[in-house]
Design a protein around this motif. Structure first.
Motif, PDB file in Angstrom:
ATOM      1  N   ASP A  78       7.542 -24.922   7.869  1.00 38.58           N
ATOM      2  CA  ASP A  78       7.955 -23.658   7.246  1.00 38.58           C
ATOM      3  C   ASP A  78       7.736 -22.538   8.266  1.00 38.58           C
ATOM      4  O   ASP A  78       6.628 -22.070   8.486  1.00 38.58           O
ATOM      5  CB  ASP A  78       7.121 -23.400   5.979  1.00 38.58           C
ATOM      6  N   ARG A  79       8.829 -22.135   8.910  1.00 41.32           N
ATOM      7  CA  ARG A  79       8.739 -21.121   9.961  1.00 41.32           C
ATOM      8  C   ARG A  79       8.707 -19.706   9.395  1.00 41.32           C
ATOM      9  O   ARG A  79       8.355 -18.763  10.089  1.00 41.32           O
ATOM     10  CB  ARG A  79       9.975 -21.205  10.866  1.00 41.32           C
ATOM     11  N   PHE A  80       9.129 -19.559   8.145  1.00 40.40           N
ATOM     12  CA  PHE A  80       9.399 -18.210   7.642  1.00 40.40           C
ATOM     13  C   PHE A  80       8.283 -17.588   6.803  1.00 40.40           C
ATOM     14  O   PHE A  80       7.993 -16.403   6.944  1.00 40.40           O
ATOM     15  CB  PHE A  80      10.706 -18.216   6.831  1.00 40.40           C
ATOM     16  N   THR A  81       7.674 -18.381   5.902  1.00 43.81           N
ATOM     17  CA  THR A  81       6.681 -17.804   4.978  1.00 43.81           C
ATOM     18  C   THR A  81       5.556 -17.031   5.691  1.00 43.81           C
ATOM     19  O   THR A  81       5.239 -15.916   5.276  1.00 43.81           O
ATOM     20  CB  THR A  81       6.106 -18.898   4.056  1.00 43.81           C
ATOM     21  N   PRO A  82       4.944 -17.567   6.763  1.00 45.69           N
ATOM     22  CA  PRO A  82       3.873 -16.794   7.398  1.00 45.69           C
ATOM     23  C   PRO A  82       4.351 -15.433   7.910  1.00 45.69           C
ATOM     24  O   PRO A  82       3.637 -14.432   7.784  1.00 45.69           O
ATOM     25  CB  PRO A  82       3.430 -17.688   8.568  1.00 45.69           C
ATOM     26  N   LEU A  83       5.560 -15.390   8.437  1.00 46.93           N
ATOM     27  CA  LEU A  83       6.065 -14.100   8.938  1.00 46.93           C
ATOM     28  C   LEU A  83       6.403 -13.141   7.802  1.00 46.93           C
ATOM     29  O   LEU A  83       6.096 -11.944   7.877  1.00 46.93           O
ATOM     30  CB  LEU A  83       7.285 -14.330   9.832  1.00 46.93           C
ATOM     31  N   VAL A  84       7.000 -13.681   6.748  1.00 52.16           N
ATOM     32  CA  VAL A  84       7.338 -12.818   5.605  1.00 52.16           C
ATOM     33  C   VAL A  84       6.047 -12.228   5.020  1.00 52.16           C
ATOM     34  O   VAL A  84       6.001 -11.043   4.664  1.00 52.16           O
ATOM     35  CB  VAL A  84       8.161 -13.603   4.556  1.00 52.16           C
ATOM     36  N   SER A  85       4.971 -13.019   4.961  1.00 51.70           N
ATOM     37  CA  SER A  85       3.679 -12.502   4.463  1.00 51.70           C
ATOM     38  C   SER A  85       3.158 -11.418   5.403  1.00 51.70           C
ATOM     39  O   SER A  85       2.622 -10.401   4.949  1.00 51.70           O
ATOM     40  CB  SER A  85       2.624 -13.601   4.407  1.00 51.70           C
ATOM     41  N   LEU A  86       3.319 -11.649   6.693  1.00 54.92           N
ATOM     42  CA  LEU A  86       2.859 -10.649   7.674  1.00 54.92           C
ATOM     43  C   LEU A  86       3.620  -9.319   7.497  1.00 54.92           C
ATOM     44  O   LEU A  86       3.018  -8.248   7.556  1.00 54.92           O
ATOM     45  CB  LEU A  86       3.038 -11.204   9.093  1.00 54.92           C
ATOM     46  N   PHE A  87       4.926  -9.402   7.255  1.00 57.42           N
ATOM     47  CA  PHE A  87       5.704  -8.163   7.043  1.00 57.42           C
ATOM     48  C   PHE A  87       5.198  -7.459   5.778  1.00 57.42           C
ATOM     49  O   PHE A  87       5.044  -6.239   5.745  1.00 57.42           O
ATOM     50  CB  PHE A  87       7.206  -8.438   6.869  1.00 57.42           C
ATOM     51  N   ARG A  88       4.963  -8.258   4.732  1.00 56.76           N
ATOM     52  CA  ARG A  88       4.506  -7.682   3.461  1.00 56.76           C
ATOM     53  C   ARG A  88       3.145  -6.999   3.656  1.00 56.76           C
ATOM     54  O   ARG A  88       2.930  -5.893   3.189  1.00 56.76           O
ATOM     55  CB  ARG A  88       4.434  -8.777   2.396  1.00 56.76           C
ATOM     56  N   ASP A  89       2.274  -7.670   4.407  1.00 57.55           N
ATOM     57  CA  ASP A  89       0.951  -7.083   4.688  1.00 57.55           C
ATOM     58  C   ASP A  89       1.083  -5.759   5.435  1.00 57.55           C
ATOM     59  O   ASP A  89       0.220  -4.892   5.339  1.00 57.55           O
ATOM     60  CB  ASP A  89       0.101  -8.028   5.565  1.00 57.55           C
ATOM     61  N   GLY A  90       2.152  -5.629   6.192  1.00 54.04           N
ATOM     62  CA  GLY A  90       2.353  -4.425   7.007  1.00 54.04           C
ATOM     63  C   GLY A  90       2.379  -3.146   6.186  1.00 54.04           C
ATOM     64  O   GLY A  90       1.933  -2.094   6.654  1.00 54.04           O
ATOM     65  N   TYR A  91       2.849  -3.237   4.926  1.00 53.91           N
ATOM     66  CA  TYR A  91       2.955  -2.020   4.105  1.00 53.91           C
ATOM     67  C   TYR A  91       1.590  -1.367   3.860  1.00 53.91           C
ATOM     68  O   TYR A  91       1.500  -0.162   3.705  1.00 53.91           O
ATOM     69  CB  TYR A  91       3.668  -2.308   2.784  1.00 53.91           C
ATOM     70  N   ALA A  92       0.523  -2.188   3.856  1.00 53.96           N
ATOM     71  CA  ALA A  92      -0.819  -1.641   3.648  1.00 53.96           C
ATOM     72  C   ALA A  92      -1.213  -0.729   4.822  1.00 53.96           C
ATOM     73  O   ALA A  92      -2.062   0.162   4.666  1.00 53.96           O
ATOM     74  CB  ALA A  92      -1.825  -2.773   3.507  1.00 53.96           C
ATOM     75  N   PHE A  93      -0.575  -0.927   5.979  1.00 55.46           N
ATOM     76  CA  PHE A  93      -0.941  -0.142   7.170  1.00 55.46           C
ATOM     77  C   PHE A  93      -0.281   1.235   7.181  1.00 55.46           C
ATOM     78  O   PHE A  93      -0.599   2.057   8.031  1.00 55.46           O
ATOM     79  CB  PHE A  93      -0.579  -0.924   8.444  1.00 55.46           C
ATOM     80  N   ILE A  94       0.612   1.481   6.241  1.00 55.33           N
ATOM     81  CA  ILE A  94       1.251   2.794   6.162  1.00 55.33           C
ATOM     82  C   ILE A  94       0.183   3.854   5.879  1.00 55.33           C
ATOM     83  O   ILE A  94       0.235   4.961   6.408  1.00 55.33           O
ATOM     84  CB  ILE A  94       2.374   2.786   5.089  1.00 55.33           C
ATOM     85  N   ARG A  95      -0.798   3.484   5.046  1.00 52.48           N
ATOM     86  CA  ARG A  95      -1.862   4.437   4.688  1.00 52.48           C
ATOM     87  C   ARG A  95      -3.010   4.448   5.699  1.00 52.48           C
ATOM     88  O   ARG A  95      -3.971   5.158   5.521  1.00 52.48           O
ATOM     89  CB  ARG A  95      -2.440   4.062   3.317  1.00 52.48           C
ATOM     90  N   ARG A  96      -2.928   3.609   6.709  1.00 51.80           N
ATOM     91  CA  ARG A  96      -4.036   3.531   7.668  1.00 51.80           C
ATOM     92  C   ARG A  96      -3.749   4.392   8.903  1.00 51.80           C
ATOM     93  O   ARG A  96      -2.656   4.935   9.061  1.00 51.80           O
ATOM     94  CB  ARG A  96      -4.242   2.067   8.081  1.00 51.80           C
ATOM     95  N   GLY A  97      -4.728   4.478   9.777  1.00 56.76           N
ATOM     96  CA  GLY A  97      -4.584   5.315  10.980  1.00 56.76           C
ATOM     97  C   GLY A  97      -3.706   4.671  12.043  1.00 56.76           C
ATOM     98  O   GLY A  97      -3.360   3.495  11.952  1.00 56.76           O
TER      99      GLY A  97
END
Ligand code: FEO
Length: 172
Positions: free
Chosen positions: A93-112
């Motif tokens: 499964d090449r895609f799920t880990p990357l899709v999770s990483l993109f989703r996690d990225g939204y939490a960084f919008i509120r970070r420095g």
């Protein structure tokens, strides 16, 4: 050397040209994004998610319109070697880990900025790893799976399969 397959009988040429374009585009975009800019960062995440929906659809199309049919043919006619080749092709499964990483990225919008830049480094590494894995995967399909298709399907069957793949790729 793999035998030459005419374009009209090659089921991978069209979708892989699209996948290569998407892959070059998103890896270059990750490399050029300013992770301190919220706007650029958010746009990148949206774009990556959208692109990966297309990658996943590509695999589904291949599974449904190519691999499933090939497996059926192999069951009727083939050697064990050919069956193993096809079974291992989409095992990872090449895609799920990357899709999770993109989703996690939204939490960084509120970070420095520093956190976002470090997320950017992680993202860049993950995208390069994906690139280094997906390019050989496409080569494997073109150089190993396509000759099997040519071996077990008639020209007419291949033409129909290619049309189905193109039609579904354009719909996604
Ligand atoms: Fe054509 Fe399985 O990627």
């Amino acid at each position: 050397m793999a035998p030459i397959v005419f374009d009209e009988l090659n089921v991978f040429t069209f979708p892989h040209s699209r996948m290569r374009k998407l892959m070059n585009c998103c890896t270059s975009k990750v490399g050029h994004t300013d992770f301190t800019s919220l706007n650029d960062f958010e746009q990148l995440l949206v774009r990556l998610q959208r692109t990966f929906v297309e990658f996943m659809a590509h695999e589904e199309i291949e599974n449904h319109f190519v691999m499933k049919k090939l497996k059926k043919k192999l069951k009727q006619h083939s050697t064990i070697d050919d069956t193993e080749l096809i079974c291992n092709c989409h095992k990872v499964d090449r895609f799920t880990p990357l899709v999770s990483l993109f989703r996690d990225g939204y939490a960084f919008i509120r970070r420095g900025n520093a956190d976002r830049v470090s997320y950017g480094v992680k993202l860049h590494k993950a995208m390069m790893k994906f690139y280094d894995d997906f390019v050989p995967h496409m080569h494997e399909e073109e150089n190993d799976i396509q000759p099997l298709l040519s071996k077990y399907f008639t020209e007419m069957e291949l033409k129909i399969m290619r049309i189905e793949v193109i039609k579904m790729t354009l719909q996604k």
